[in-house]
Design a protein around this motif. Sequence first.
Motif, PDB file in Angstrom:
ATOM      1  N   PRO A 116      19.363  -9.527  25.531  1.00 36.04           N
ATOM      2  CA  PRO A 116      18.875  -9.390  26.910  1.00 36.04           C
ATOM      3  C   PRO A 116      19.353  -8.130  27.613  1.00 36.04           C
ATOM      4  O   PRO A 116      18.725  -7.688  28.578  1.00 36.04           O
ATOM      5  CB  PRO A 116      19.433 -10.644  27.601  1.00 36.04           C
ATOM      6  CG  PRO A 116      19.629 -11.634  26.493  1.00 36.04           C
ATOM      7  CD  PRO A 116      20.040 -10.816  25.313  1.00 36.04           C
ATOM      8  N   ALA A 117      20.421  -7.522  27.142  1.00 38.87           N
ATOM      9  CA  ALA A 117      20.946  -6.316  27.790  1.00 38.87           C
ATOM     10  C   ALA A 117      20.028  -5.112  27.591  1.00 38.87           C
ATOM     11  O   ALA A 117      20.102  -4.133  28.343  1.00 38.87           O
ATOM     12  CB  ALA A 117      22.342  -5.992  27.264  1.00 38.87           C
ATOM     13  N   SER A 118      19.155  -5.170  26.591  1.00 38.03           N
ATOM     14  CA  SER A 118      18.258  -4.047  26.296  1.00 38.03           C
ATOM     15  C   SER A 118      16.967  -4.148  27.085  1.00 38.03           C
ATOM     16  O   SER A 118      16.444  -5.239  27.337  1.00 38.03           O
ATOM     17  CB  SER A 118      17.930  -4.003  24.805  1.00 38.03           C
ATOM     18  OG  SER A 118      16.930  -3.032  24.535  1.00 38.03           O
ATOM     19  N   GLN A 119      16.423  -2.991  27.440  1.00 37.82           N
ATOM     20  CA  GLN A 119      15.127  -2.934  28.112  1.00 37.82           C
ATOM     21  C   GLN A 119      13.996  -3.376  27.185  1.00 37.82           C
ATOM     22  O   GLN A 119      12.900  -3.694  27.646  1.00 37.82           O
ATOM     23  CB  GLN A 119      14.852  -1.507  28.603  1.00 37.82           C
ATOM     24  CG  GLN A 119      15.827  -0.993  29.647  1.00 37.82           C
ATOM     25  CD  GLN A 119      15.714  -1.746  30.947  1.00 37.82           C
ATOM     26  OE1 GLN A 119      14.638  -1.857  31.536  1.00 37.82           O
ATOM     27  NE2 GLN A 119      16.839  -2.293  31.418  1.00 37.82           N
ATOM     28  N   ALA A 120      14.269  -3.398  25.880  1.00 34.04           N
ATOM     29  CA  ALA A 120      13.249  -3.802  24.898  1.00 34.04           C
ATOM     30  C   ALA A 120      13.301  -5.292  24.588  1.00 34.04           C
ATOM     31  O   ALA A 120      12.558  -5.770  23.724  1.00 34.04           O
ATOM     32  CB  ALA A 120      13.423  -3.000  23.610  1.00 34.04           C
ATOM     33  N   TYR A 121      14.123  -6.026  25.287  1.00 36.97           N
ATOM     34  CA  TYR A 121      14.340  -7.450  24.999  1.00 36.97           C
ATOM     35  C   TYR A 121      13.043  -8.266  25.084  1.00 36.97           C
ATOM     36  O   TYR A 121      12.276  -8.172  26.041  1.00 36.97           O
ATOM     37  CB  TYR A 121      15.357  -8.014  25.987  1.00 36.97           C
ATOM     38  CG  TYR A 121      15.438  -9.530  26.000  1.00 36.97           C
ATOM     39  CD1 TYR A 121      15.949 -10.223  24.913  1.00 36.97           C
ATOM     40  CD2 TYR A 121      14.988 -10.260  27.108  1.00 36.97           C
ATOM     41  CE1 TYR A 121      16.028 -11.616  24.926  1.00 36.97           C
ATOM     42  CE2 TYR A 121      15.070 -11.646  27.124  1.00 36.97           C
ATOM     43  CZ  TYR A 121      15.586 -12.310  26.028  1.00 36.97           C
ATOM     44  OH  TYR A 121      15.655 -13.687  26.041  1.00 36.97           O
ATOM     45  N   ILE A 122      12.830  -9.082  24.048  1.00 37.87           N
ATOM     46  CA  ILE A 122      11.736 -10.051  24.023  1.00 37.87           C
ATOM     47  C   ILE A 122      12.311 -11.380  23.543  1.00 37.87           C
ATOM     48  O   ILE A 122      12.940 -11.443  22.478  1.00 37.87           O
ATOM     49  CB  ILE A 122      10.591  -9.605  23.090  1.00 37.87           C
ATOM     50  CG1 ILE A 122       9.989  -8.282  23.571  1.00 37.87           C
ATOM     51  CG2 ILE A 122       9.513 -10.684  23.011  1.00 37.87           C
ATOM     52  CD1 ILE A 122       8.893  -7.737  22.659  1.00 37.87           C
ATOM     53  N   ALA A 123      12.106 -12.427  24.304  1.00 35.02           N
ATOM     54  CA  ALA A 123      12.646 -13.745  23.959  1.00 35.02           C
ATOM     55  C   ALA A 123      11.906 -14.342  22.766  1.00 35.02           C
ATOM     56  O   ALA A 123      10.779 -13.954  22.449  1.00 35.02           O
ATOM     57  CB  ALA A 123      12.539 -14.675  25.165  1.00 35.02           C
ATOM     58  N   TYR A 124      12.528 -15.311  22.115  1.00 31.29           N
ATOM     59  CA  TYR A 124      11.936 -15.941  20.930  1.00 31.29           C
ATOM     60  C   TYR A 124      10.648 -16.702  21.264  1.00 31.29           C
ATOM     61  O   TYR A 124       9.818 -16.924  20.380  1.00 31.29           O
ATOM     62  CB  TYR A 124      12.941 -16.891  20.281  1.00 31.29           C
ATOM     63  CG  TYR A 124      13.990 -16.189  19.458  1.00 31.29           C
ATOM     64  CD1 TYR A 124      13.735 -15.839  18.134  1.00 31.29           C
ATOM     65  CD2 TYR A 124      15.225 -15.877  20.006  1.00 31.29           C
ATOM     66  CE1 TYR A 124      14.697 -15.191  17.369  1.00 31.29           C
ATOM     67  CE2 TYR A 124      16.203 -15.226  19.245  1.00 31.29           C
ATOM     68  CZ  TYR A 124      15.929 -14.886  17.932  1.00 31.29           C
ATOM     69  OH  TYR A 124      16.876 -14.235  17.179  1.00 31.29           O
TER      70      TYR A 124
END
Length: 370
Positions: free
Chosen positions: A268-276
Motif C-alpha cells: 500500500p505504500a507504493s503509488q502502484a498499489y493494487i489490492a488482491y
Amino acid sequence: MYTNQRINALGNRKYLAFSLVFLPFVFWLSWYTYSGNSWTPSLPFSCRFQYAIEKREEIPEERKYVDHFRKDGSYLDHLLEIRLPRMNYSQPETMNPPRRDILVMTPWFAPIVWDGTFNIDILNQQFKQRNVRIGLTVFAIKKYVVFIQLFLETAEKFFMVGHKVNYYIMTDRPKDVPNVTLAEGRKVVVLEIQSYARWQDVSMRRMEMISLFAKEQFIQEVDFLVCVDVDMRFSDHVGVEILSDIFGTLHPAFYRGQRQQFTYERRPASQAYIAYIEGDFYYAGGFFGGTVDEVYKLTNQCHNAIMTDKANSIEALWHDESHLNKYFLNHKPTKILSPEYLWDNSMGVPEVLRKRRFVAVPKNHVQIRN
C-alpha cells in the motif's frame, strides 16, 4: 387619482431599480465576451471546434486539428465526399461470431484484438482516409543498440505497412544507430537521451522521456504513438487494428490468470498499489500506445507516481510496468491487444494463439543489462 399616481410611481421605481441592476450586467457580459473569454468549457468537440474557428482561438488539446477547419465550412463539405471503395469481403453474421474460444469484448466495451476478429482491408481504408501518422518509440540504451537493426528491418516488413511511420529511437549511443532502408513516408528519428547505471532506472525513466518528447515534439509530428521494447522482432502483421485512444497488451504470462495471481504491486505504500480484490487484466509494459495526448497523460502520470515512490524510498515490484497496470485500472484502455502482439517463443505456442506478431529475441538478460 392619488392611488393611480402611487401605482405609477411605484412602477417607475421598480423599472429604475431593474435598470440599475440589469443594464450593468448586460454591459459586463458584452465586455467579457468581446474580450475573448470562453463560455463553452462543456461543449461537445464538434461545437468547440466551430467556436474556436469563430473566435480565432486554439483549444490546447485540439490545437493540431483546428487549423484544418475554415470559417466557410468547406472542410466539412470535403469530408462528405470521402467514401470507402467497393470491396468484396465476407458478410459479418450476427449469430455466428468469428471466434468463440476467447473473450473479444471487455465489460466496458473495449475490443480485445485477436486474429480473426477484424478485417484489415476495411481498417486500412478507414485510416488512410484520415492520413494518420504513427510514431513508434523504442529505447536502446547501452548494449541494447544491438537490437535496433533487426527491429527496424522486421518493422519495415510487418509494422503499419502502407502508412506513414516515424521510428523514434531513444538512445545514449546515437552514432551506433544503423542505417536501414525504409519505405516512402517512413523515417528514423534519433533522440539522444541520458543513460543510467541500473537497468531498473532505465526502464522507469522511459515514462519520463516519452512524456517529455510527446509534449515537445511528438504532438507536432504524429497522431498515434506505439511504445514497445526494442529487444523484439516483428514476425507477422501489426497494423492499424491496434490503434485507439489508449491501448494496452495482455501479458503473455498472465492472459489466462486470475487477478490474485497477477504480479501487481501489493504494498500500500507504493503509488502502484493494487489490492488482491482489484484488477481486470495484467498488462505488459512492452507494448502500449494511443493518441499522443492520451499517451502523454499516461506516461506523465506514471512518471509522477514513480517519482513519488522514489521520494518515499520505495520501488514498485515491476517498475514502470507496475505503474502502467495501476493507470489502466483507473483509466480503462479503449482497446486491448491479445498476446499475439507480445509473445515469447520459449513459452511454446498454445492453440488459442493463431499468430505471433511481435516476439522476443533470445538473449542473456544478465549480460545485456550489465
